[in-house]
Design an enzyme around this catalytic site. Structure first.
Site, PDB file in Angstrom:
ATOM      1  N   CYS A   1     -11.068  -2.364   2.713  1.00  0.00           N
ATOM      2  CA  CYS A   1     -11.528  -0.974   2.663  1.00  0.00           C
ATOM      3  C   CYS A   1     -11.056  -0.308   1.360  1.00  0.00           C
ATOM      4  CB  CYS A   1     -11.060  -0.229   3.902  1.00  0.00           C
ATOM      5  SG  CYS A   1     -11.888   1.366   4.134  1.00  0.00           S
TER       6      CYS A   1
ATOM      7  N   HIS B   1     -12.383  -3.284   8.670  1.00  0.00           N
ATOM      8  CA  HIS B   1     -11.065  -3.615   9.215  1.00  0.00           C
ATOM      9  C   HIS B   1     -11.216  -4.549  10.417  1.00  0.00           C
ATOM     10  CE1 HIS B   1      -9.093  -0.364   6.934  1.00  0.00           C
ATOM     11  NE2 HIS B   1     -10.151   0.371   7.234  1.00  0.00           N
TER      12      HIS B   1
END
Length: 493
Positions: A342, A446
Site C-alpha cells: 500500500c 493488505h
C-alpha cells in the site's frame, strides 16, 4: 433511547493503563461466551489506531473501516464484523492531528473540532450503535480505552464509564503486573472513579504475572478490604497467544526464533499503519520479525517490508533522513527481496501527485515504475486478487489468488506513457494493483501474509489457523478464571 428494552448483557474490560491487556482479554471473552452458545458482539466506542479493517456498513450496503481489534473480536465471537462495533476510529496522522472515522466513513469536518467539543458530537453516535447491538445480541463484550480514571478528561470521556453506565456493564479492571505498581494502579483507579461508577467494577485482573503466586499475598486480600472488589484472576505472562499487538509489531519479549530463522525487517517509519497484518509472521518459529529504523540493520535481513503508511510523504522524508532510502536502492541492486504494501508501494514509485492536498507531493524512491495520485476520497474495499507469473525471488506466488483489503487515498499506475508493463497483481476484474521490478514487489492490497496458501508458498509451511488462536484464548481463560465468575457477570445487573 430506552435502555430497559435492550436484551443483551454487557461485560466490559477496563485497564489501569494503555497496554494493560484489554484487547486480547476482550477477544478471549468474546470466544469464551460464544462457545457457550451465546450470540456475542464486541464494542469499543472509540478506538485510536492506524490498524484498521474493511467491514460492512450497518445496513450491509457498502463498506467502511473499524479498528483491527474489534475486527478480530468479532471473528472470535463468530459474527460478521460491522461498523457498529467500533463507531468512532481516530487514525493519527501526526503528533497533533487525527483522521476521524465515524460509522466507517471519514468525517473531514470533525478533524479540526477540539477534543472536548468533538466528544459531545460523537457520543450520541456511539450510544446509538451500542443500543442497536444490545437489541441484536445476547452478550456485548466492551473494551475500554486507556484508563477510566483520567480526571482531566472525565467530562468528555465517553469510551469508558459513560459507556459502562449506559448499559450497566459488569466491569473488569485489568493491570499489567509485569510493569510494577499493579496494586497501586488498581486501587488508585478505583478511588478516582465517581461514586456511581464504582459499583460497576466486579473484579480485578492481574495480567502478565511471572513467578510464585504466593508472593502476591497479602495484596489481593488488602485490595478487597479497601474496595470490596475481589481479584478474580491472576493471568500468567503469555506472549504466544497469537493475536496482533494493538499498535504494531512488539519489539521486546517475543518468542525466541529458531536457529537459521528467516529475518524479516519491517521499516518502522513514524506513521506506519496496518501492522497487524504481519502477526502471522510473528507467530512462526522459523521467522524473526524486527523493526528497521536504521540503514545499518539491512545487512542481516532476508526480507525487507515497507508497510502501509498513514502519511506517505512524511514517512518518505523520514526514510531519506535516516539513509534507509539509500540502503533500499543498494539492496535492490544486490537483488535482495523487498516488499512494499500500500503506502510502502507508493513510496517505491517514481512520483507522488497530490492535487487536493491530501498527503503530499514529491519524488518517490524511483524503484518501481509507477506514479501515485492521492484522491480526496478514500478507497475502501475487500479485494480478491491474483498474481501473474512472477520472476524470482517472488516466483512462488505466481498465479496464486488471495483475499485481502484496501484502505488508501493513493491510486497508482504505470509511470511512463505507453509503457505496457504487465502488472504483478490484479483484481479478478483486471484492475492492476501490484508491480514487480527485479527483486522488488509492490502491492496495494493488505493481507498477503494472512492467507494460508500464499504464506505456505513463501515459507513452505502452513501457519497456525486463526480459529485455533481464538480457541487457545478461550482455553487460557478456562484455565485461569473460574467459570462461575464469568457466568455471574452476566447475571449481576
Amino acid at each position: 433511547m430506552d435502555r430497559l428494552h435492550d436484551a443483551a448483557r454487557a461485560v466490559m474490560v477496563l485497564g489501569t493503563t494503555s497496554g494493560a491487556g484489554k484487547s486480547w482479554l476482550s477477544t478471549a471473552l468474546c470466544r469464551w461466551y460464544a462457545r457457550r452458545g451465546l450470540k456475542v458482539a464486541p464494542f469499543k466506542a472509540q478506538n485510536m489506531s492506524n490498524n484498521a479493517r474493511v467491514v460492512r456498513l450497518e445496513a450491509g450496503d457498502g463498506v467502511g473501516e473499524i479498528g483491527s481489534a474489534q475486527y478480530f473480536q468479532a471473528l472470535a465471537a463468530g459474527v460478521s464484523p460491522d461498523v457498529r462495533m467500533n463507531p468512532v476510529l481516530l487514525k493519527p496522522e501526526s503528533e497533533h492531528t487525527s483522521q476521524v472515522v465515524v460509522m466507517g466513513r471519514v468525517r473531514s469536518d470533525l478533524r479540526s473540532v477540539p477534543w472536548r467539543e468533538r466528544a459531545a458530537l460523537l457520543w450520541p453516535v456511539a450510544r446509538q450503535a451500542l443500543h442497536h447491538l444490545c437489541r441484536e445480541f445476547d452478550v456485548i463484550v466492551i473494551e475500554g480505552a486507556g484508563s477510566p480514571a483520567e480526571i482531566n478528561l472525565h467530562s468528555c470521556d465517553y469510551v469508558n464509564m459513560r459507556t459502562a453506565l449506559e448499559v450497566n456493564a459488569a466491569c473488569l479492571l485489568v493491570a499489567d503486573i509485569d510493569r510494577g505498581g499493579a496494586f497501586a494502579h488498581l486501587l488508585g483507579t478505583y478511588l478516582l472513579l465517581q461514586g456511581n461508577e464504582r459499583p460497576l467494577i466486579r473484579g480485578f485482573v492481574l495480567n502478565r504475572f511471572r513467578g510464585d503466586q504466593s508472593l502476591l499475598h497479602p495484596g489481593p486480600e488488602a485490595l478487597r478490604r479497601l474496595t470490596g472488589i475481589p481479584t478474580i484472576a491472576v493471568l500468567p505472562m503469555w506472549r504466544e497467544h497469537g493475536l496482533p499487538e494493538e499498535d504494531g509489531v512488539e519489539e521486546h519479549g517475543s518468542r525466541s526464533p529458531l536457529s537459521g530463522a528467516i529475518k524479516v525487517g519491517v521499516i518502522g517509519y513514524p506513521q506506519a499503519s496496518n501492522l497487524d497484518e504481519f502477526q502471522p509472521l510473528r507467530n512462526r518459529h522459523d521467522v524473526h520479525v524486527v523493526w528497521v529504523r536504521s540503514s545499518h540493520q539491512f545487512g542481516s535481513l532476508d526480507l525487507v517490508i515497507l508497510p502501509g503508511s498513514k502519511h506517505v510523504a512524511s514517512d518518505l522524508l523520514w526514510m531519506r533522513g535516516t539513509g534507509i532510502d539509500v540502503a533500499l536502492r543498494n539492496r535492490m541492486n544486490d537483488r535482495g527481496p523487498i516488499l512494499g504494501v500500500c503506502g510502502g508501494m507508493q513510496m517505491l514509485g517514481m512520483f507522488l501527485h497530490d492535487p487536493g492536498g491530501v498527503d503530499g507531493a514529491g519524488h518517490g524512491l524511483g524503484i518501481l515504475p509507477i506514479d501515485t495520485t492521492f484522491a480526496s476520497e478514500k478507497l475502501l474495499r475487500r479485494t480478491e486478487a491474483c498474481f501473474n507469473t512472477l520472476a524470482a525471488p517472488w516466483d512462488a506466488l505466481s498465479n496464486r489468488t488471495f483475499s485481502g483489503y484496501e484502505i488508501r487515498h493513493g491510486r497508482s499506475r504505470v509511470a511512463a506513457a505507453g509503457d505496457e508493463s504487465r502488472p504483478a497483481l490484479a483484481t479478478l476484474d483486471g484492475d492492476p494493483i501490484g508491480w514487480q521490478s527485479g527483486s522488488v514487489l509492490g502491492i496495494a492490497v493488505h493481507g498477503l501474509f494472512e492467507c494460508a496458501s500464499t504464506l505456505a508458498a513463501l515459507f513452505r509451511v502452513a501457519n497456525r489457523p486463526l480459529e485455533d488462536v481464538f480457541d487457545g484464548l478461550a482455553d487460557f481463560i478456562d484455565r485461569h478464571v473460574d467459570e462461575a465468575t464469568l457466568v455471574g457477570l452476566l447475571n449481576s445487573r
